[in-house]
Design a protein around this motif. Sequence first.
Motif, short mmCIF file in Angstrom:
data_model
loop_
_atom_site.label_atom_id
_atom_site.label_comp_id
_atom_site.label_asym_id
_atom_site.label_seq_id
_atom_site.Cartn_x
_atom_site.Cartn_y
_atom_site.Cartn_z
N PRO A 191 1.42 3.24 -7.02
CA PRO A 191 1.38 2.19 -8.05
C PRO A 191 2.41 1.09 -7.87
O PRO A 191 2.51 0.21 -8.72
CB PRO A 191 1.65 2.97 -9.33
N PHE A 192 3.18 1.13 -6.79
CA PHE A 192 4.20 0.11 -6.58
C PHE A 192 4.18 -0.31 -5.11
O PHE A 192 3.69 0.40 -4.23
CB PHE A 192 5.60 0.63 -6.96
N GLU A 193 4.72 -1.50 -4.86
CA GLU A 193 4.74 -2.02 -3.49
C GLU A 193 5.75 -1.24 -2.64
O GLU A 193 6.76 -0.73 -3.15
CB GLU A 193 5.09 -3.50 -3.50
N ILE A 219 5.66 3.85 -17.77
CA ILE A 219 5.19 2.49 -17.46
C ILE A 219 3.68 2.49 -17.61
O ILE A 219 2.99 3.40 -17.13
CB ILE A 219 5.57 2.09 -16.02
N ARG A 220 3.12 1.46 -18.24
CA ARG A 220 1.67 1.42 -18.51
C ARG A 220 1.04 0.13 -17.98
O ARG A 220 1.69 -0.91 -17.92
CB ARG A 220 1.41 1.54 -20.01
N GLY A 221 -0.26 0.22 -17.62
CA GLY A 221 -1.01 -0.94 -17.17
C GLY A 221 -1.00 -1.13 -15.68
O GLY A 221 -1.37 -2.20 -15.18
N VAL A 222 -0.60 -0.08 -14.94
CA VAL A 222 -0.48 -0.15 -13.48
C VAL A 222 -1.81 0.28 -12.85
O VAL A 222 -2.62 0.96 -13.48
CB VAL A 222 0.68 0.76 -13.02
N THR A 223 -2.04 -0.11 -11.59
CA THR A 223 -3.22 0.32 -10.87
C THR A 223 -3.38 1.84 -10.99
O THR A 223 -2.41 2.59 -10.93
CB THR A 223 -3.16 -0.09 -9.39
N THR A 224 -4.62 2.29 -11.16
CA THR A 224 -4.87 3.71 -11.40
C THR A 224 -5.20 4.48 -10.13
O THR A 224 -5.56 5.66 -10.20
CB THR A 224 -6.02 3.88 -12.41
N THR A 225 -5.12 3.85 -8.99
CA THR A 225 -5.37 4.54 -7.73
C THR A 225 -4.25 4.23 -6.74
O THR A 225 -3.65 3.16 -6.77
CB THR A 225 -6.72 4.12 -7.10
N GLY A 226 -3.99 5.18 -5.85
CA GLY A 226 -3.00 4.96 -4.81
C GLY A 226 -1.59 4.87 -5.35
O GLY A 226 -1.32 5.15 -6.52
N LEU A 275 17.51 1.29 -8.30
CA LEU A 275 16.22 1.13 -7.63
C LEU A 275 15.52 -0.08 -8.22
O LEU A 275 15.33 -0.16 -9.44
CB LEU A 275 15.36 2.38 -7.84
N THR A 276 15.12 -1.03 -7.37
CA THR A 276 14.36 -2.21 -7.79
C THR A 276 12.98 -2.11 -7.19
O THR A 276 12.83 -2.01 -5.97
CB THR A 276 15.05 -3.51 -7.33
N ILE A 277 11.95 -2.16 -8.03
CA ILE A 277 10.60 -1.82 -7.58
C ILE A 277 9.58 -2.71 -8.27
O ILE A 277 9.78 -3.11 -9.42
CB ILE A 277 10.35 -0.32 -7.89
N ALA A 278 8.50 -3.06 -7.57
CA ALA A 278 7.46 -3.94 -8.12
C ALA A 278 6.18 -3.14 -8.34
O ALA A 278 5.56 -2.66 -7.39
CB ALA A 278 7.19 -5.10 -7.18
N PHE A 279 5.78 -3.00 -9.62
CA PHE A 279 4.57 -2.26 -9.94
C PHE A 279 3.35 -3.18 -9.80
O PHE A 279 3.41 -4.37 -10.08
CB PHE A 279 4.65 -1.71 -11.36
N ILE A 339 2.27 5.66 -15.62
CA ILE A 339 3.15 6.04 -14.52
C ILE A 339 4.45 6.56 -15.10
O ILE A 339 5.09 5.90 -15.93
CB ILE A 339 3.41 4.85 -13.57
N LEU A 340 4.84 7.75 -14.68
CA LEU A 340 6.06 8.40 -15.14
C LEU A 340 7.12 8.27 -14.06
O LEU A 340 6.86 8.56 -12.88
CB LEU A 340 5.81 9.87 -15.45
N ILE A 341 8.28 7.81 -14.44
CA ILE A 341 9.40 7.66 -13.51
C ILE A 341 10.56 8.53 -13.99
O ILE A 341 10.94 8.47 -15.16
CB ILE A 341 9.88 6.19 -13.44
N ILE A 342 11.09 9.33 -13.09
CA ILE A 342 12.29 10.11 -13.40
C ILE A 342 13.46 9.56 -12.60
O ILE A 342 13.36 9.39 -11.38
CB ILE A 342 12.09 11.60 -13.11
#
Length: 337
Positions: A160-162, A151-158, A259-263, A88-91
């Motif tokens: 990737p964060f809540e 970011i690595r190891g996140v769900t690969t569909t849909g 930004l506070t986010i849960a992967f 997952i790439l975050i800018i």
Amino acid sequence: SSIDVYVEDGNDPVAVFENITDEGWYKVYLTELAGEATTFDLKVGGVVEFDYVVDPISFINAGSIFSGLNNGAKSVPVTCPSYVADDILIISAYDSGTATITTPTSGWAEIANLTGNDDAAWFWSRATTSGTAGATIESTDDDLFVICYVIRGVTTTGTPFESGFGTSDALSSATATPATAAISTNGPDRFVVHFYNGDDDTAWSSGLPPSGWTADDDQSTTDGTDARFTVISRAVASASSVASATVGTLGTGELSAGLTIAFIPPIVEWNQSTYDFGTVDASGGNATAVVKIDASDNHTNVAVTCTGNCTEITTNWTTTSMSDSDSYEVEITCSNS
């Protein structure tokens, strides 16, 4: 019992699970790993049964800060640090003006966009292959600063964060103690990350990272009107409330946003969290039920374990692999004979 972890075909362990005595969750970090690896060998000392093995979500790397320094329309092409498919790439972007920050690049989606005396925005994309290509970020006001993270190891569909991410807005009133947003996680093994975007290059004087958090990256630039980008993270084992925390104390108050986010990790879920047989007459024979297991992402060696007050609990489930969106039925039998 114990488990030694090796890079595939390696001779030296990169981590050890020690004192495995009871059924439960055991976690270890690959602190001795040099470089990157995706396949590992496990050496078991004693007797161990594996129900679930997961590589936790992690912050991989940060790129450099890119900037567009003019008062007017600007486009800033961003190069990301090296990534692989499904990362997952975050800018993160910051503009020392009052214009909305956007991207015209296909495959990138906006997470949040805040405006005030300055502006901040965050965008995400899922890598489809290895590379370093990022996005072009645009603004029509003063100096624009942009950075890319992996970011690595996140769900690969849909997504990737809540959906319940939070933002911290100090874009119109400077503060020396910016804070994370308070959020609630909705499932196990979430990786909570806070991305700080700040005006000027003022350094943290103390407090970075806050207790319970890890400082993953901290960069600044003296180009133009200056900027600072900081990332902190923490692992959250189960669904819970994550309280707001002061990121750190700056040498002087600055305009900023966060930004506070849960992967979300790859998961296998029951279509119901528990199945209750209720009361069963012991003389009436066995009680049976059929429930479903639904897979999100791809998983190997999925096993089913049941507990209860029956004399014996059996299933027709055979340890198997499941692909994304697979839905399998499992028959559970409670025997009181």
